[in-house]
Write a protein that holds these residues in place. Sequence first.
Motif, short mmCIF file in Angstrom:
data_model
loop_
_atom_site.label_atom_id
_atom_site.label_comp_id
_atom_site.label_asym_id
_atom_site.label_seq_id
_atom_site.Cartn_x
_atom_site.Cartn_y
_atom_site.Cartn_z
N PRO A 285 -11.91 9.92 13.58
CA PRO A 285 -12.18 9.46 14.96
C PRO A 285 -11.36 10.22 16.00
O PRO A 285 -11.87 10.53 17.09
CB PRO A 285 -11.79 7.98 14.90
CG PRO A 285 -11.92 7.59 13.47
CD PRO A 285 -11.50 8.81 12.70
N TRP A 286 -10.10 10.52 15.68
CA TRP A 286 -9.25 11.23 16.64
C TRP A 286 -9.61 12.70 16.71
O TRP A 286 -9.50 13.31 17.78
CB TRP A 286 -7.78 11.03 16.26
CG TRP A 286 -7.36 9.61 16.48
CD1 TRP A 286 -6.87 9.05 17.64
CD2 TRP A 286 -7.43 8.54 15.52
NE1 TRP A 286 -6.61 7.71 17.46
CE2 TRP A 286 -6.95 7.37 16.17
CE3 TRP A 286 -7.84 8.45 14.19
CZ2 TRP A 286 -6.88 6.14 15.52
CZ3 TRP A 286 -7.77 7.23 13.55
CH2 TRP A 286 -7.29 6.09 14.21
N ARG B 76 -2.60 0.98 8.63
CA ARG B 76 -3.70 1.48 9.46
C ARG B 76 -3.45 1.21 10.94
O ARG B 76 -3.75 2.04 11.80
CB ARG B 76 -5.01 0.83 9.01
CG ARG B 76 -5.53 1.41 7.69
CD ARG B 76 -6.70 0.63 7.16
NE ARG B 76 -7.17 1.18 5.89
CZ ARG B 76 -7.73 0.47 4.92
NH1 ARG B 76 -7.90 -0.84 5.08
NH2 ARG B 76 -8.12 1.05 3.80
N GLN B 77 -2.88 0.05 11.25
CA GLN B 77 -2.57 -0.25 12.65
C GLN B 77 -1.50 0.69 13.19
O GLN B 77 -1.60 1.21 14.31
CB GLN B 77 -2.11 -1.70 12.77
CG GLN B 77 -1.80 -2.13 14.20
CD GLN B 77 -1.37 -3.58 14.29
OE1 GLN B 77 -1.25 -4.27 13.27
NE2 GLN B 77 -1.15 -4.06 15.50
N LYS C 110 -0.72 3.71 11.99
CA LYS C 110 -1.25 5.07 12.04
C LYS C 110 -2.16 5.26 13.24
O LYS C 110 -2.13 6.32 13.90
CB LYS C 110 -2.00 5.38 10.74
CG LYS C 110 -2.61 6.78 10.64
CD LYS C 110 -1.54 7.86 10.59
CE LYS C 110 -2.16 9.26 10.46
NZ LYS C 110 -2.75 9.50 9.14
N ALA C 111 -2.95 4.25 13.57
CA ALA C 111 -3.81 4.35 14.75
C ALA C 111 -2.98 4.48 16.02
O ALA C 111 -3.30 5.28 16.91
CB ALA C 111 -4.74 3.14 14.83
N SER D 159 -1.59 7.97 16.13
CA SER D 159 -2.64 8.95 16.42
C SER D 159 -3.00 8.94 17.89
O SER D 159 -3.21 10.00 18.50
CB SER D 159 -3.87 8.66 15.56
OG SER D 159 -3.56 8.77 14.18
N ASP D 160 -3.07 7.76 18.47
CA ASP D 160 -3.30 7.68 19.92
C ASP D 160 -2.18 8.38 20.68
O ASP D 160 -2.43 9.09 21.67
CB ASP D 160 -3.38 6.21 20.36
CG ASP D 160 -4.68 5.53 19.93
OD1 ASP D 160 -5.66 6.23 19.61
OD2 ASP D 160 -4.69 4.28 19.92
N GLU E 6 -9.46 9.70 7.43
CA GLU E 6 -8.47 8.96 8.21
C GLU E 6 -8.32 9.50 9.62
O GLU E 6 -8.07 8.75 10.56
CB GLU E 6 -7.12 8.99 7.49
CG GLU E 6 -7.10 8.17 6.21
CD GLU E 6 -5.70 8.09 5.61
OE1 GLU E 6 -4.73 8.48 6.30
OE2 GLU E 6 -5.58 7.65 4.46
N HIS E 7 -8.44 10.82 9.81
CA HIS E 7 -8.24 11.42 11.13
C HIS E 7 -9.54 11.65 11.89
O HIS E 7 -9.50 12.12 13.02
CB HIS E 7 -7.52 12.76 10.98
CG HIS E 7 -6.10 12.64 10.56
ND1 HIS E 7 -5.43 13.62 9.85
CD2 HIS E 7 -5.19 11.64 10.72
CE1 HIS E 7 -4.19 13.25 9.62
NE2 HIS E 7 -4.03 12.04 10.12
#
Length: 530
Positions: free
Chosen positions: A497-498, A468-469, A471-472, A475-476, A494-495
Amino acid sequence: MSQRISDMAWWGWGAPERAQTLSPEMRGLLHDALGVRANGPARPRLEDLHPPDSRLPAALVERLTGVVGPGHVSHESEARIRHLRGKSTPDLLALRLGDLADTPDAVVWPASHEEILELLRVCSAERIAVVPFGGGTSVVGGLAPGRAGCRGAVALDLGRLNHLLELDEISRLAILEPGLRGPEAEAQLAERGYTLGHFPQSFEFASIGGFAATRSSGQASAGYGRFDECVVALTAATPRGTVELGQAPKSAAGPDLRQLFLGSEGTLGVITSLTAEVRLAPADRRYEGWRVPDFGAGTGVVRRLIQDGPVPTVLRLSDEIETALNLARPETMGAGGGSGCLLIAGWEGSSDQVEAAAQATHRILREAGGDPVDRAGPEWAAGRYAAPYLRDALLDAGALVETLETACFWSRVPDLYEGVRQALARALEGAGTPPVVLCHISHVYRSGASLYFTVACAQAEDPLAQWRQAKAAASDAILAAGGSITHHHGIGTEHRPWYHRQLGDLPLAALRAVKRELDPAGILNPGVLV
């Protein structure tokens, strides 16, 4: 022959009899290259899993049974576990670690649009979350809804809606039900000489409805287009009633509201039939591998082909690391070994069409410094559905393996490529598990392309938090480089928030308003997408 969900491995991907095991040599490589020291969490035994008791009262189960008939509602543990989450690495790790919190309270198998309408009416009145379930192949948390404000959740398995309803050979249109699996659809169309031309990696198990609801893109998208581009009409059931959209191939009658349901991931309604364009089944298929000097040169030649032609049906490009690790076999890569980058090109049509297109493509590839690679194309075609099976074996051995994808305009490809690779490397090195990051250009368009990344490293003590860290961070980096948070995997949870950051406040408010109008009680896949 397609596998039904009851035949799929509930603990991993695909058909259990095709599960892979790693050789001692491969385990040694994982130890030496990635620092894998211990096996990952073991695959549980079905009889050892005890999901939470169903929260649905007997009276409600009886009402649901009254809609779909006896034998088509189940709150037994095995049926519920087989409809638990999708097939992403986090989904499978959560199961291996004993997390059964997202288990649906019941599974319901409707057989018609009318039955789905009535089920949605009942569940809306009773505040029961409804999760449409096709092939169960989501890799973005699309089958793990939020339940805040809901009394329970049911999986709406569409497997009984699995027919080719009509084939209009004049317009070359097929009307298909959503539970029809990819191989079944192709087999029925092939009997009449047609194809959808849609072959994503999930093809063997994913459903027609899932293709539409997630904007799926197949491996032959350069020639056939994305699945959503082939859909010209659809019917959907919502808690407020029936929606029918699409009277013509193109229209100026206001915004195209079909687009609300294409990519909606079951949050606005349940697609109960769709009309898709079909093509004549090709008489000939040819797949070739070519080695190009490097990823930059390969990107340039791929862009030239898609923008100026000739356009192959299949066109994809692996970077240097993916080429070296996946295809560095002397019998495949020839004298050059795994150096350079592997480009896969494929052509479909009549024998004369394939030969002419291949020869025209060869001239451009040679101008770019390309050399043909014997056997690489046919081997890619033969093994294109096998990668998820290897992922499961790597998880067993203690490696963390996952994929992510994005898309951007051609001018942004270099920055996006480097930004995501660096973000993944920094995040996983910081966790003490340096990764190998592979990438390939998987889908191409005149204005841009999709980048598909595969990440492998040793599992940390908490592999879910570890991924998760990472992937975040990736994604950023995607948003920072001007990419889309997803190209074909979808949003899921999973996506989300982005996706909201990418969309912006006002468009997001408009989407939520549509959700409230079609699903006022908020029962359709709550927490997914919006």
